[in-house]
Design a protein around this motif. Structure first.
Motif, PDB file in Angstrom:
ATOM      1  N   LEU A   1       0.909  -1.362  -0.120  1.00  0.00           N
ATOM      2  CA  LEU A   1       0.050  -0.421   0.521  1.00  0.00           C
ATOM      3  C   LEU A   1       0.994   1.468  -0.250  1.00  0.00           C
ATOM      4  CD1 LEU A   1      -2.866  -1.275   2.460  1.00  0.00           C
ATOM      5  CD2 LEU A   1      -3.301  -0.588   0.235  1.00  0.00           C
ATOM      6  N   GLU A   2       1.664   1.412   0.521  1.00  0.00           N
ATOM      7  CA  GLU A   2       3.082   2.050   1.058  1.00  0.00           C
ATOM      8  C   GLU A   2       3.882   2.826  -0.061  1.00  0.00           C
ATOM      9  OE1 GLU A   2       4.351   4.519   3.714  1.00  0.00           O
ATOM     10  OE2 GLU A   2       2.822   3.083   5.570  1.00  0.00           O
ATOM     11  N   VAL A   3       3.554   1.363  -0.924  1.00  0.00           N
ATOM     12  CA  VAL A   3       4.455   2.053  -2.518  1.00  0.00           C
ATOM     13  C   VAL A   3       3.798   2.496  -3.782  1.00  0.00           C
ATOM     14  CG1 VAL A   3       5.890   0.608  -3.988  1.00  0.00           C
ATOM     15  CG2 VAL A   3       6.532  -0.107  -2.030  1.00  0.00           C
ATOM     16  N   TYR A   4       2.737   1.827  -3.282  1.00  0.00           N
ATOM     17  CA  TYR A   4       1.292   1.689  -4.286  1.00  0.00           C
ATOM     18  C   TYR A   4       1.252   3.561  -4.231  1.00  0.00           C
ATOM     19  CZ  TYR A   4      -2.573   0.818  -7.530  1.00  0.00           C
ATOM     20  OH  TYR A   4      -3.673   1.339  -8.860  1.00  0.00           O
ATOM     21  N   LEU A   5       0.785   4.244  -2.588  1.00  0.00           N
ATOM     22  CA  LEU A   5       1.204   5.930  -3.095  1.00  0.00           C
ATOM     23  C   LEU A   5       1.763   6.658  -3.985  1.00  0.00           C
ATOM     24  CD1 LEU A   5      -0.183   5.706   0.950  1.00  0.00           C
ATOM     25  CD2 LEU A   5      -1.575   5.421  -1.296  1.00  0.00           C
ATOM     26  N   HIS A   6       2.916   5.968  -4.044  1.00  0.00           N
ATOM     27  CA  HIS A   6       3.997   6.973  -4.525  1.00  0.00           C
ATOM     28  C   HIS A   6       4.062   6.133  -6.272  1.00  0.00           C
ATOM     29  CE1 HIS A   6       4.578   9.296  -0.819  1.00  0.00           C
ATOM     30  NE2 HIS A   6       4.554   8.208   0.046  1.00  0.00           N
ATOM     31  N   ASN A   7       4.034   5.091  -6.257  1.00  0.00           N
ATOM     32  CA  ASN A   7       3.844   4.649  -7.384  1.00  0.00           C
ATOM     33  C   ASN A   7       3.132   3.583  -7.631  1.00  0.00           C
ATOM     34  OD1 ASN A   7       6.988   5.667  -8.363  1.00  0.00           O
ATOM     35  ND2 ASN A   7       7.166   4.975  -5.695  1.00  0.00           N
TER      36      ASN A   7
ATOM     37  N   PRO B   1      -0.777  -6.924  -4.857  1.00  0.00           N
ATOM     38  CA  PRO B   1      -1.980  -7.236  -3.261  1.00  0.00           C
ATOM     39  C   PRO B   1      -2.327  -6.244  -3.063  1.00  0.00           C
ATOM     40  CG  PRO B   1       0.168  -6.560  -2.680  1.00  0.00           C
ATOM     41  CD  PRO B   1       0.855  -6.910  -4.632  1.00  0.00           C
ATOM     42  N   VAL B   2      -2.449  -4.738  -3.858  1.00  0.00           N
ATOM     43  CA  VAL B   2      -3.287  -3.998  -3.709  1.00  0.00           C
ATOM     44  C   VAL B   2      -4.704  -3.859  -4.819  1.00  0.00           C
ATOM     45  CG1 VAL B   2      -3.980  -1.432  -3.880  1.00  0.00           C
ATOM     46  CG2 VAL B   2      -1.358  -2.405  -3.110  1.00  0.00           C
ATOM     47  N   LYS B   3      -4.242  -4.787  -6.299  1.00  0.00           N
ATOM     48  CA  LYS B   3      -5.451  -4.846  -6.820  1.00  0.00           C
ATOM     49  C   LYS B   3      -5.805  -5.909  -6.501  1.00  0.00           C
ATOM     50  CE  LYS B   3      -6.407  -2.084 -10.409  1.00  0.00           C
ATOM     51  NZ  LYS B   3      -7.241  -0.906  -9.750  1.00  0.00           N
ATOM     52  N   LYS B   4      -5.421  -7.246  -6.104  1.00  0.00           N
ATOM     53  CA  LYS B   4      -5.748  -8.153  -5.528  1.00  0.00           C
ATOM     54  C   LYS B   4      -6.147  -8.953  -7.326  1.00  0.00           C
ATOM     55  CE  LYS B   4      -7.927  -7.535  -1.212  1.00  0.00           C
ATOM     56  NZ  LYS B   4      -7.516  -6.044  -1.378  1.00  0.00           N
TER      57      LYS B   4
ATOM     58  N   TYR C   1     -15.795  17.949  -0.576  1.00  0.00           N
ATOM     59  CA  TYR C   1     -15.604  17.026  -1.219  1.00  0.00           C
ATOM     60  C   TYR C   1     -15.122  15.495  -1.072  1.00  0.00           C
ATOM     61  CZ  TYR C   1     -14.295  21.295  -4.935  1.00  0.00           C
ATOM     62  OH  TYR C   1     -14.628  22.782  -5.415  1.00  0.00           O
ATOM     63  N   SER C   2     -14.981  14.607  -2.090  1.00  0.00           N
ATOM     64  CA  SER C   2     -14.579  13.372  -1.570  1.00  0.00           C
ATOM     65  C   SER C   2     -12.790  13.572  -0.522  1.00  0.00           C
ATOM     66  CB  SER C   2     -14.222  12.331  -2.761  1.00  0.00           C
ATOM     67  OG  SER C   2     -13.174  12.953  -3.528  1.00  0.00           O
ATOM     68  N   LEU C   3     -13.319  12.174   0.002  1.00  0.00           N
ATOM     69  CA  LEU C   3     -11.495  12.337   1.180  1.00  0.00           C
ATOM     70  C   LEU C   3     -10.434  11.854  -0.285  1.00  0.00           C
ATOM     71  CD1 LEU C   3     -10.392  11.824   3.313  1.00  0.00           C
ATOM     72  CD2 LEU C   3     -10.488   9.890   3.595  1.00  0.00           C
ATOM     73  N   GLN C   4     -10.810  11.510  -0.750  1.00  0.00           N
ATOM     74  CA  GLN C   4      -9.092  11.694  -2.408  1.00  0.00           C
ATOM     75  C   GLN C   4      -8.685  12.863  -2.636  1.00  0.00           C
ATOM     76  OE1 GLN C   4     -12.276   9.198  -2.726  1.00  0.00           O
ATOM     77  NE2 GLN C   4     -12.162   8.560  -4.687  1.00  0.00           N
TER      78      GLN C   4
ATOM     79  N   LEU D   1     -10.424   0.953  -1.915  1.00  0.00           N
ATOM     80  CA  LEU D   1     -10.188   2.297  -2.331  1.00  0.00           C
ATOM     81  C   LEU D   1     -10.282   2.926  -0.522  1.00  0.00           C
ATOM     82  CD1 LEU D   1     -10.200   5.234  -3.216  1.00  0.00           C
ATOM     83  CD2 LEU D   1     -12.863   4.869  -3.732  1.00  0.00           C
ATOM     84  N   ARG D   2     -11.031   2.091  -0.061  1.00  0.00           N
ATOM     85  CA  ARG D   2     -10.949   2.049   1.242  1.00  0.00           C
ATOM     86  C   ARG D   2      -9.563   1.830   1.907  1.00  0.00           C
ATOM     87  NH1 ARG D   2     -13.805  -2.331   3.731  1.00  0.00           N
ATOM     88  NH2 ARG D   2     -11.534  -2.927   3.463  1.00  0.00           N
ATOM     89  N   ASP D   3      -8.868   0.693   1.688  1.00  0.00           N
ATOM     90  CA  ASP D   3      -6.913   0.645   2.306  1.00  0.00           C
ATOM     91  C   ASP D   3      -6.822   1.933   1.544  1.00  0.00           C
ATOM     92  OD1 ASP D   3      -8.973  -2.176   3.491  1.00  0.00           O
ATOM     93  OD2 ASP D   3      -8.111  -3.080   1.328  1.00  0.00           O
ATOM     94  N   LEU D   4      -6.493   2.159   0.541  1.00  0.00           N
ATOM     95  CA  LEU D   4      -5.388   3.473   0.187  1.00  0.00           C
ATOM     96  C   LEU D   4      -6.538   4.714   1.193  1.00  0.00           C
ATOM     97  CD1 LEU D   4      -5.789   2.459  -3.504  1.00  0.00           C
ATOM     98  CD2 LEU D   4      -3.680   2.312  -1.908  1.00  0.00           C
ATOM     99  N   LEU D   5      -6.940   4.603   1.197  1.00  0.00           N
ATOM    100  CA  LEU D   5      -7.468   6.190   1.623  1.00  0.00           C
ATOM    101  C   LEU D   5      -7.507   6.184   3.314  1.00  0.00           C
ATOM    102  CD1 LEU D   5     -11.251   7.041   0.647  1.00  0.00           C
ATOM    103  CD2 LEU D   5      -8.956   8.335   0.117  1.00  0.00           C
ATOM    104  N   VAL D   6      -7.400   4.728   4.297  1.00  0.00           N
ATOM    105  CA  VAL D   6      -6.785   4.648   5.051  1.00  0.00           C
ATOM    106  C   VAL D   6      -6.034   4.792   5.325  1.00  0.00           C
ATOM    107  CG1 VAL D   6      -6.848   2.504   7.166  1.00  0.00           C
ATOM    108  CG2 VAL D   6      -8.775   2.907   5.988  1.00  0.00           C
ATOM    109  N   ARG D   7      -4.282   3.861   4.685  1.00  0.00           N
ATOM    110  CA  ARG D   7      -2.746   4.123   4.148  1.00  0.00           C
ATOM    111  C   ARG D   7      -2.975   5.663   4.236  1.00  0.00           C
ATOM    112  NH1 ARG D   7      -0.196   0.779   7.074  1.00  0.00           N
ATOM    113  NH2 ARG D   7       1.990   1.112   6.834  1.00  0.00           N
TER     114      ARG D   7
END
Length: 251
Positions: free
Chosen positions: A25-31, A110-113, A192-195, A237-243
Motif C-alpha cells: 500500500l505504501e509503495v502504491y501511494l507513490h508509485n 496485492p493492492v488490486k488483488k 469534496y471526496s476524501l481522495q 480504495l478504502r484501504d488506500l485512503l486509510v493508508r
C-alpha cells in the motif's frame, strides 16, 4: 513500531519495513504503476536490496530511477538490446519497455488483488506524461499541486481555489480558506471526496499558500498523488485512503 520509525528518521542506513501487505500500500501511494511483488519485499527484508527499492514507499521515482529499476527487472548484463533512457528518447523507451513487460509473466498485485503486469504502462504515462495528446511532456513527475491545477479528470474544477489558491486566500480567514478548499461552489456546503482532499490539501496551506501563517507542523505532511486513486473503488480504495491518511501525517 513508533520507536523503530523514529530511528529510521535519524539514521539513513535504517529502513523500517512493515509486512508485505502494508508495504504494498505504501509503495502504491507513490508509485502506483509498479506491481510490488513478494519477491521485491523479501529482497528488501534481506538487507541486500539496491537503494532504489527503499525509496519506492517514500516518493515517486525520478525518470532516471524508473530507467534504472526497469533495467534491473527486465535486462541481464549480456542483453544485446539496451533500454533507451526516457529523457533522451521517450518513444523508444516506451516501445522497448512495452515489449519487455509483455515478455514477462504476470505478477500478483496485492493492492488490486489480481494478476497484473510488472508495470502498468497506462498509469506510468499518466503520471509522467508522454501521450500524444498529453498536457505534459515526458518529464519528472510534477507535484500534486502542479497537476491538480491543470490536469483533466476528477480533480479539475471551476472553483478558483483549485486554479489559484492564493486568489481566494488573500484577505480571508483561515476558516474561509478551509471551507473553500474542502467544499464545492457555489455555496460551499457540499464536501469534496476524501481522495480529492488528500491530493489538494497542499493548495490551501503552507508552504504553497503563503497567506496562511507558516508552521513546522506543515513540513511533516506527505504529498499524495491523484493517480493513486484513479480507477479505484471498493475495498482497494478504502484501504488506500486509510493508508494515505496515515502516510500524509496530518495528525
Amino acid at each position: 513500531r513508533d520507536m523503530f520509525n523514529s530511528m529510521e528518521g535519524h539514521f539513513e542506513s535504517i529502513d523500517v519495513l512493515d509486512d508485505f501487505w502494508a508495504e504494498s500500500l505504501e509503495v502504491y501511494l507513490h508509485n502506483p504503476w509498479l506491481t510490488y511483488t513478494l519477491g521485491l519485499h523479501r529482497l528488501r527484508e534481506s538487507g541486500l536490496a539496491p537503494e532504489i527499492l527503499d525509496t519506492l514507499d517514500e516518493r515517486p521515482l525520478t525518470l532516471g530511477e524508473i530507467h534504472q529499476l526497469s533495467k534491473m527487472l527486465f535486462l541481464d548484463e549480456d542483453d544485446f538490446v539496451d533500454l533507451p533512457h526516457p529523457r533522451k528518447d521517450r518513444k523508444k523507451f516506451l516501445s522497448r519497455l512495452t515489449s519487455l513487460v509483455k515478455d514477462e509473466k504476470m505478477q500478483w498485485n496485492p493492492v488490486k488483488k489480481k494478476m497484473m503486469p510488472w508495470i502498468n504502462l497506462r498509469k506510468l504515462t499518466s503520471m509522467y506524461g508522454g501521450g500524444e495528446h498529453s498536457a505534459y511532456r515526458w518529464r519528472e513527475h510534477p507535484t500534486s499541486v502542479q497537476k491538480a491545477r491543470h490536469s483533466p479528470g476528477p480533480l479539475r474544477h471551476t472553483d478558483t481555489l483549485t486554479q489559484d489558491p492564493l486568489a481566494t486566500a488573500k484577505g480571508n480567514s483561515l476558516m474561509s480558506v478551509i471551507q473553500k478548499w474542502s467544499h464545492g461552489p457555489p455555496y460551499y456546503d457540499k464536501m469534496y471526496s476524501l481522495q480529492r482532499l488528500l491530493v489538494t490539501v497542499p493548495l490551501a496551506f503552507p508552504p504553497i499558500n503563503k497567506e496562511v501563517e507558516p508552521h513546522t507542523y506543515f513540513t511533516k505532511w506527505k504529498f499524495i498523488y491523484q493517480e493513486t486513486f484513479e480507477e479505484e473503488d471498493g475495498d482497494a480504495l478504502r484501504d488506500l485512503l486509510v493508508r494515505a491518511m496515515r502516510k500524509a501525517k496530518y495528525f
